[in-house]
Design an enzyme around this catalytic site. Structure first.
Site, PDB file in Angstrom:
ATOM      1  CG  ASP A  49      -0.433   0.233   2.594  1.00 24.40           C
ATOM      2  OD1 ASP A  49       1.146   0.361   2.948  1.00 24.40           O
ATOM      3  OD2 ASP A  49      -1.132   0.536   4.138  1.00 24.40           O
ATOM      4  CB  CYS A  80       1.527  -2.225   5.125  1.00 23.03           C
ATOM      5  SG  CYS A  80       0.810  -3.544   5.961  1.00 23.03           S
ATOM      6  N   GLY A  81       2.150  -0.658   6.891  1.00 24.99           N
ATOM      7  CA  GLY A  81       2.958  -0.094   7.252  1.00 24.99           C
ATOM      8  C   GLY A  81       3.622  -1.147   8.124  1.00 24.99           C
ATOM      9  CB  THR A  82       2.533  -3.129  11.351  1.00 24.66           C
ATOM     10  OG1 THR A  82       1.421  -3.094   9.883  1.00 24.66           O
ATOM     11  CG2 THR A  82       2.198  -1.588  11.675  1.00 24.66           C
ATOM     12  N   GLY A  83       2.759  -4.429   7.873  1.00 25.98           N
ATOM     13  CA  GLY A  83       2.952  -5.850   7.400  1.00 25.98           C
ATOM     14  C   GLY A  83       1.630  -6.413   8.539  1.00 25.98           C
ATOM     15  N   GLY A 106      -1.528  -5.875   8.991  1.00 30.29           N
ATOM     16  CA  GLY A 106      -3.117  -5.677   7.888  1.00 30.29           C
ATOM     17  C   GLY A 106      -2.581  -6.337   6.796  1.00 30.29           C
ATOM     18  CG  HIS A 117       9.688 -24.245  11.693  1.00 32.30           C
ATOM     19  ND1 HIS A 117      10.270 -24.142  12.942  1.00 32.30           N
ATOM     20  CD2 HIS A 117      11.135 -24.657  11.491  1.00 32.30           C
ATOM     21  CE1 HIS A 117      10.735 -24.922  13.032  1.00 32.30           C
ATOM     22  NE2 HIS A 117      11.879 -25.047  12.518  1.00 32.30           N
ATOM     23  CG  ASN A 118       5.946 -20.945   9.683  1.00 30.92           C
ATOM     24  OD1 ASN A 118       6.365 -20.131  11.371  1.00 30.92           O
ATOM     25  ND2 ASN A 118       4.877 -21.743  11.287  1.00 30.92           N
ATOM     26  NE  ARG A 128       3.094   4.374   7.638  1.00 25.82           N
ATOM     27  CZ  ARG A 128       1.672   4.521   7.202  1.00 25.82           C
ATOM     28  NH1 ARG A 128       1.256   4.656   8.410  1.00 25.82           N
ATOM     29  NH2 ARG A 128       1.123   5.688   6.420  1.00 25.82           N
ATOM     30  NE  ARG A 133      12.789 -30.589  11.442  1.00 23.75           N
ATOM     31  CZ  ARG A 133      12.578 -29.815  12.381  1.00 23.75           C
ATOM     32  NH1 ARG A 133      11.369 -30.256  13.627  1.00 23.75           N
ATOM     33  NH2 ARG A 133      13.468 -28.069  12.965  1.00 23.75           N
ATOM     34  CG  HIS A 134       7.851 -27.862  10.528  1.00 24.48           C
ATOM     35  ND1 HIS A 134       7.838 -27.634  12.100  1.00 24.48           N
ATOM     36  CD2 HIS A 134       9.315 -28.186  10.334  1.00 24.48           C
ATOM     37  CE1 HIS A 134       8.548 -27.976  12.410  1.00 24.48           C
ATOM     38  NE2 HIS A 134       9.896 -27.767  11.920  1.00 24.48           N
ATOM     39  NE  ARG A 187       4.630 -29.664  14.792  1.00 20.71           N
ATOM     40  CZ  ARG A 187       5.570 -30.301  14.485  1.00 20.71           C
ATOM     41  NH1 ARG A 187       7.005 -29.704  14.252  1.00 20.71           N
ATOM     42  NH2 ARG A 187       5.911 -31.135  15.514  1.00 20.71           N
TER      43      ARG A 187
HETATM   44  C1  RB5 Z   1      -1.776   2.445   6.058  1.00 16.90           C
HETATM   45  O1  RB5 Z   1      -1.997   4.239   7.276  1.00 16.90           O
HETATM   46  C2  RB5 Z   1      -1.805   1.045   7.810  1.00 16.90           C
HETATM   47  O2  RB5 Z   1      -2.904   0.981   8.207  1.00 16.90           O
HETATM   48  C3  RB5 Z   1      -1.480   0.341   7.226  1.00 16.90           C
HETATM   49  O3  RB5 Z   1      -0.244   0.305   6.126  1.00 16.90           O
HETATM   50  C4  RB5 Z   1      -1.202  -1.311   7.798  1.00 16.90           C
HETATM   51  O4  RB5 Z   1       0.320  -0.876   8.975  1.00 16.90           O
HETATM   52  C5  RB5 Z   1      -1.899  -2.199   8.142  1.00 16.90           C
HETATM   53  O5  RB5 Z   1      -1.701  -3.074   8.308  1.00 16.90           O
END
Ligand code: RB5
Length: 147
Positions: free
Chosen positions: A8, A65-68, A70, A98-99, A109, A131-132, A135
């Protein structure tokens, strides 16, 4: 091996640099967008990459995304997707070993670009450990039970 990538607006700069990095490494890369810094909704991009992983058009996906968070939540709604939010070399390697993660999500971010390059390289160079498998089959069974 074709790799799909998307972001995004919050992950756009990191995504652009990862595309360059991957192309320089010799990977075939499909960039699903976004293509500008205009605000967009991350589920739209997670869905594009997740669908193409499941239908086999791309081998795996990278979402930013910002945090990964979402991106990983949205991608995991697609049946057959195992999207892992990864944040260092260890989680990148174990997500594959493993996954059997077929998508990784990274925070634009929360990580530096150099960290993200290391994460991507580590994930792509790691191998699924058989081996995984049991699961992973149990995860698929949960999907079947919740259609
Ligand atoms: C966008 O502002 C932010 O919410 C999106 O990039 C993300 O971090 C959501 O998980």
């Amino acid at each position: 091996m074709k790799i799909g990538i998307a972001s995004d607006h919050a992950g756009f700069d990191m995504k652009q640099q990862l595309v360059t990095h991957l192309v320089e490494k010799g990977y075939e890369v499909e960039d699903f967008g976004t293509h500008t810094i205009d605000r967009v909704d991350y589920p739209d991009y997670a869905k594009l990459v997740a669908n193409d992983v499941v239908n086999g058009h791309i081998a795996c996906g990278i979402l930013v995304c910002g945090t990964g968070i979402g991106m990983s939540i949205a991608a995991n709604k697609v049946k057959g997707i195992r999207a892992a939010l990864v944040y260092n070399e260890l989680t990148a390697r174990l997500a594959k070993e493993h996954n059997h993660a077929n998508i990784i999500a990274i925070g634009g971010r929360t990580q530096t670009v150099s960290e993200a390059k290391l994460i991507v390289d580590t994930y792509l160079n790691a191998h699924k450990e058989s081996r995984h498998e049991g699961r992973i089959e149990k995860i698929a069974k949960i999907e079947e039970e919740n259609l």
